[in-house]
Motif scaffolding. Structure first.
Motif, PDB file in Angstrom:
ATOM      1  N   VAL A 291      -5.195  -3.369   2.672  1.00 23.65           N
ATOM      2  CA  VAL A 291      -5.754  -4.571   2.060  1.00 23.65           C
ATOM      3  C   VAL A 291      -5.871  -4.385   0.548  1.00 23.65           C
ATOM      4  CG1 VAL A 291      -7.762  -6.090   1.975  1.00 23.65           C
ATOM      5  CG2 VAL A 291      -6.985  -5.163   4.171  1.00 23.65           C
ATOM      6  N   ALA A 292      -6.353  -3.213   0.116  1.00 24.24           N
ATOM      7  CA  ALA A 292      -6.504  -2.959  -1.320  1.00 24.24           C
ATOM      8  C   ALA A 292      -5.149  -2.949  -2.021  1.00 24.24           C
ATOM      9  CB  ALA A 292      -7.229  -1.628  -1.536  1.00 24.24           C
ATOM     10  N   VAL A 293      -4.163  -2.310  -1.383  1.00 17.75           N
ATOM     11  CA  VAL A 293      -2.819  -2.281  -1.967  1.00 17.75           C
ATOM     12  C   VAL A 293      -2.238  -3.687  -2.045  1.00 17.75           C
ATOM     13  CG1 VAL A 293      -0.469  -1.413  -1.680  1.00 17.75           C
ATOM     14  CG2 VAL A 293      -2.423   0.082  -1.206  1.00 17.75           C
ATOM     15  N   ALA A 294      -2.437  -4.489  -0.988  1.00 14.74           N
ATOM     16  CA  ALA A 294      -1.914  -5.858  -0.970  1.00 14.74           C
ATOM     17  C   ALA A 294      -2.570  -6.710  -2.056  1.00 14.74           C
ATOM     18  CB  ALA A 294      -2.139  -6.484   0.406  1.00 14.74           C
ATOM     19  N   LEU A 295      -3.888  -6.535  -2.259  1.00  6.95           N
ATOM     20  CA  LEU A 295      -4.568  -7.293  -3.306  1.00  6.95           C
ATOM     21  C   LEU A 295      -4.020  -6.942  -4.694  1.00  6.95           C
ATOM     22  CD1 LEU A 295      -8.286  -7.172  -2.060  1.00  6.95           C
ATOM     23  CD2 LEU A 295      -6.738  -9.145  -2.082  1.00  6.95           C
ATOM     24  N   ILE A 296      -3.751  -5.671  -4.916  1.00  4.93           N
ATOM     25  CA  ILE A 296      -3.190  -5.255  -6.209  1.00  4.93           C
ATOM     26  C   ILE A 296      -1.809  -5.859  -6.409  1.00  4.93           C
ATOM     27  CG2 ILE A 296      -2.411  -3.287  -7.560  1.00  4.93           C
ATOM     28  CD1 ILE A 296      -4.584  -1.639  -6.146  1.00  4.93           C
ATOM     29  N   VAL A 297      -0.977  -5.803  -5.361  1.00  5.25           N
ATOM     30  CA  VAL A 297       0.388  -6.342  -5.463  1.00  5.25           C
ATOM     31  C   VAL A 297       0.356  -7.853  -5.663  1.00  5.25           C
ATOM     32  CG1 VAL A 297       2.567  -6.653  -4.231  1.00  5.25           C
ATOM     33  CG2 VAL A 297       1.370  -4.459  -4.123  1.00  5.25           C
ATOM     34  N   PHE A 298      -0.503  -8.556  -4.899  1.00  7.17           N
ATOM     35  CA  PHE A 298      -0.590 -10.019  -5.042  1.00  7.17           C
ATOM     36  C   PHE A 298      -1.133 -10.410  -6.417  1.00  7.17           C
ATOM     37  CE2 PHE A 298      -0.966 -10.359  -0.190  1.00  7.17           C
ATOM     38  CZ  PHE A 298       0.413 -10.522  -0.094  1.00  7.17           C
ATOM     39  N   GLY A 299      -2.060  -9.621  -6.967  1.00  6.63           N
ATOM     40  CA  GLY A 299      -2.543  -9.900  -8.316  1.00  6.63           C
ATOM     41  C   GLY A 299      -1.446  -9.755  -9.357  1.00  6.63           C
ATOM     42  N   PHE A 300      -0.607  -8.749  -9.156  1.00  7.31           N
ATOM     43  CA  PHE A 300       0.529  -8.578 -10.064  1.00  7.31           C
ATOM     44  C   PHE A 300       1.512  -9.737  -9.919  1.00  7.31           C
ATOM     45  CE2 PHE A 300       4.942  -6.944 -10.193  1.00  7.31           C
ATOM     46  CZ  PHE A 300       5.059  -6.818 -11.571  1.00  7.31           C
ATOM     47  N   ILE A 301       1.755 -10.176  -8.681  1.00  7.41           N
ATOM     48  CA  ILE A 301       2.691 -11.280  -8.446  1.00  7.41           C
ATOM     49  C   ILE A 301       2.163 -12.579  -9.052  1.00  7.41           C
ATOM     50  CG2 ILE A 301       3.759 -12.701  -6.639  1.00  7.41           C
ATOM     51  CD1 ILE A 301       3.878 -10.218  -4.894  1.00  7.41           C
TER      52      ILE A 301
ATOM     53  N   GLY B  13       2.614  -5.987 -19.011  1.00  6.90           N
ATOM     54  CA  GLY B  13       2.899  -4.555 -19.035  1.00  6.90           C
ATOM     55  C   GLY B  13       1.677  -3.735 -18.675  1.00  6.90           C
ATOM     56  N   GLY B  14       0.508  -4.116 -19.192  1.00  6.19           N
ATOM     57  CA  GLY B  14      -0.710  -3.418 -18.816  1.00  6.19           C
ATOM     58  C   GLY B  14      -1.049  -3.575 -17.345  1.00  6.19           C
ATOM     59  N   VAL B  15      -0.817  -4.763 -16.796  1.00  5.50           N
ATOM     60  CA  VAL B  15      -1.063  -4.990 -15.365  1.00  5.50           C
ATOM     61  C   VAL B  15      -0.144  -4.121 -14.519  1.00  5.50           C
ATOM     62  CG1 VAL B  15      -0.904  -6.700 -13.512  1.00  5.50           C
ATOM     63  CG2 VAL B  15      -1.982  -7.313 -15.677  1.00  5.50           C
ATOM     64  N   ILE B  16       1.128  -3.992 -14.937  1.00  4.44           N
ATOM     65  CA  ILE B  16       2.071  -3.151 -14.188  1.00  4.44           C
ATOM     66  C   ILE B  16       1.605  -1.703 -14.173  1.00  4.44           C
ATOM     67  CG2 ILE B  16       4.423  -2.238 -14.186  1.00  4.44           C
ATOM     68  CD1 ILE B  16       5.364  -4.911 -15.278  1.00  4.44           C
ATOM     69  N   VAL B  17       1.219  -1.186 -15.355  1.00  2.66           N
ATOM     70  CA  VAL B  17       0.759   0.205 -15.430  1.00  2.66           C
ATOM     71  C   VAL B  17      -0.526   0.399 -14.625  1.00  2.66           C
ATOM     72  CG1 VAL B  17      -0.067   1.997 -17.000  1.00  2.66           C
ATOM     73  CG2 VAL B  17       1.865   0.555 -17.658  1.00  2.66           C
ATOM     74  N   PHE B  18      -1.480  -0.531 -14.754  1.00  2.87           N
ATOM     75  CA  PHE B  18      -2.744  -0.414 -14.037  1.00  2.87           C
ATOM     76  C   PHE B  18      -2.537  -0.522 -12.526  1.00  2.87           C
ATOM     77  CE2 PHE B  18      -6.656  -2.377 -12.326  1.00  2.87           C
ATOM     78  CZ  PHE B  18      -7.560  -1.373 -12.654  1.00  2.87           C
ATOM     79  N   SER B  19      -1.661  -1.444 -12.090  1.00  2.00           N
ATOM     80  CA  SER B  19      -1.401  -1.598 -10.660  1.00  2.00           C
ATOM     81  C   SER B  19      -0.750  -0.350 -10.085  1.00  2.00           C
ATOM     82  CB  SER B  19      -0.509  -2.819 -10.421  1.00  2.00           C
ATOM     83  OG  SER B  19      -1.113  -4.001 -10.909  1.00  2.00           O
ATOM     84  N   ALA B  20       0.243   0.206 -10.816  1.00  2.00           N
ATOM     85  CA  ALA B  20       0.886   1.428 -10.342  1.00  2.00           C
ATOM     86  C   ALA B  20      -0.110   2.580 -10.261  1.00  2.00           C
ATOM     87  CB  ALA B  20       2.045   1.791 -11.271  1.00  2.00           C
ATOM     88  N   TYR B  21      -1.003   2.666 -11.252  1.00  2.00           N
ATOM     89  CA  TYR B  21      -2.019   3.730 -11.233  1.00  2.00           C
ATOM     90  C   TYR B  21      -2.978   3.551 -10.054  1.00  2.00           C
ATOM     91  CZ  TYR B  21      -6.105   6.446 -12.626  1.00  2.00           C
ATOM     92  OH  TYR B  21      -7.163   7.320 -12.637  1.00  2.00           O
TER      93      TYR B  21
END
Length: 449
Positions: free
Chosen positions: A226-236, A203-211
């Motif tokens: 690239v930055a957006v993709a890294l955030i999404v892949f980290g969440f995945i 849940g914290g990762v979801i909130v932090f990634s969205a922010y």
């Protein structure tokens, strides 16, 4: 609470019914695969409609407190979550299309029953208390150690007290997370706690990634893909860890609570399966044929006039109802005229003062309601539980308070400060007493369990 019980019973009934229906098509045939997919799709549609609509409505109610817009509650916003949930459940079914023993209703029931029997609320309360107490204790110890180290002659350059608190809290959080995840010998409890911890982290990762994504998209004219993709892949990459813990917890709960789950399932299967429905239809069919045989026999021995009169009364009643609905406008107009005439008579009786008339009507209705609540209390007191008695007395106090307040607008009954304080403190005092007793009993029951 009643809504939750109704939803639980509804879910159990349809899960048992559709699972028993799937058992009829468990052979390795193409036609059975297609039928099983259709049955699963119908089950998914029902579950998605109920859960999705309720969830979207509750979510929009919470979201409406932060976002003020009139277009929030629309047909599209209410129907999109059910469609999303239906596609996800159907995707699970497609992944198990060739598995003739796969039953999504049965799997969801076992998951639901395991969670209910394991009583997660108590474990969550214990977990939060443990986690906060250990984490804060370690945080204070680490912060004191850093402060002593700084006072011992070692200058901590560019380190403010806020940074020290942040670093000590981060270190204590990591240590507490490790202790909470792996410090329990019991595998079931350890897996339970690991799943809860990783779920909170997700849940914290979801909130932090969205922010972070929102910050990148709003602060730069050309978003960094690239930055957006890294955030999404980290969440995945975080999701499989939580899913693995969840599946392992589901397996352990299913093994640990096999006996109560199977017993409850067998009881529900005898009442809500497709076989029980077919038996009920056969029994109703037999009862209907028996009633028709009795009517035919009664008709032959001379009871025909009884049925003719019943049919005639039914026809006359239907004609009267149709006439009523056709002339309902005229009847409403007559009632409205009669009420207006009665209103004018009441206004004339108090020298044409409409406010006084409205007040007297309200006082009269409130007095009748007060008499009704008192009579109900006297009549049902000896046969009621303590909760029912509390509600009956509360209804009397509420009716009495409203009656006195309305009566004080035309009399001087509340001019005395003591009487006024007593009247206005009766209802809050009664509510406070009931709340204290209920919470005390709840705490006692929780401690006993």
């Amino acid at each position: 609470m009643f809504v939750r019980i109704y939803i639980e019973n509804f879910f159990i009934i349809i899960a048992v019914f559709f699972d028993s229906l799937l058992l009829r098509f468990n052979q390795q045939r193409n036609l059975h695969y297609v039928i099983r997919f259709c049955v699963h799709s119908l089950f998914n549609a029902i579950i998605s409609s109920v859960v999705g609509v309720i969830g979207s409505f509750l979510g929009l109610c919470v979201l409406s407190s932060f976002i003020k817009t009139e277009q929030l509650f629309t047909g599209v916003t209410l129907i999109m979550p059910p469609i999303f949930l239906f596609v996800c459940l159907t995707g699970v079914v497609l992944l198990n299309f060739r598995n003739e023993s796969f039953s999504l209703p049965g799997m969801l029931y076992v998951m639901y029953a395991s969670i209910v029997i394991s009583r997660p609320r108590r474990e969550l309360i214990y977990g939060v208390i443990y986690f906060l107490s250990i984490c804060m204790s370690l945080c204070i110890i680490i912060l004191i150690a850093m402060y002593i180290f700084a006072k011992g002659g070692h200058e901590l350059i560019d380190y403010s007290i806020e940074k020290l608190i942040m670093y000590s809290f981060s270190a204590s959080f990591v240590i507490t997370s490790f202790l909470y995840s792996y410090g329990t010998a019991n595998e079931l409890i350890r897996t339970y706690r690991q799943f809860v911890l990783w779920l909170m982290i997700l849940g914290g990762v979801i909130v932090f990634s969205a922010y972070q994504i929102n910050l990148i998209l709003s602060t730069t004219s050309t978003p960094d893909a690239v930055a957006v993709a890294l955030i999404v892949f980290g969440f995945i990459l975080t999701m499989p860890t939580v899913a693995d813990k969840g599946f392992r917890l589901f397996e352990l709960l299913s093994q640990y609570f096999t006996e109560p789950i199977v017993e409850h399932w067998n009881e529900c299967f005898q009442s809500y399966s497709i076989d029980s429905l077919l038996n009920l239809l056969r029994r109703k069919k037999g009862e209907l044929l028996l009633e028709l045989s009795i009517i035919r026999f009664d008709w032959r021995i001379g009871g025909k006039w009884h049925y003719i009169r019943a049919i005639g009364v039914g026809i006359i009643f239907s004609l009267l109802m149709s006439w009523y609905f056709q002339n309902i406008h005229n009847i409403d107009q007559f009632v409205k005229t009669y009420v207006e005439l009665l209103w004018h008579k009441l206004v004339d009786s108090v020298n044409g003062d409409k406010k006084v008339t409205e007040g007297l009507i309200a006082i009269g209705l409130t007095f009748l309601w007060l008499i009704y609540t008192v009579v109900s209390l006297i009549r049902n007191y000896s046969q009621s539980t303590w909760n029912r008695r509390y509600n009956l007395v509360g209804a009397v106090i509420f009716s009495f308070t409203v009656f006195i307040v309305l009566l004080s607008a035309h009399t001087s009954i509340l001019d005395n400060v003591i009487i006024k304080w007593i009247v206005f403190s009766l209802l809050p005092s009664w509510i406070a007493i009931g709340s204290i007793v209920e919470n005390a009993f709840r705490v006692y029951r929780w401690l006993r369990n």
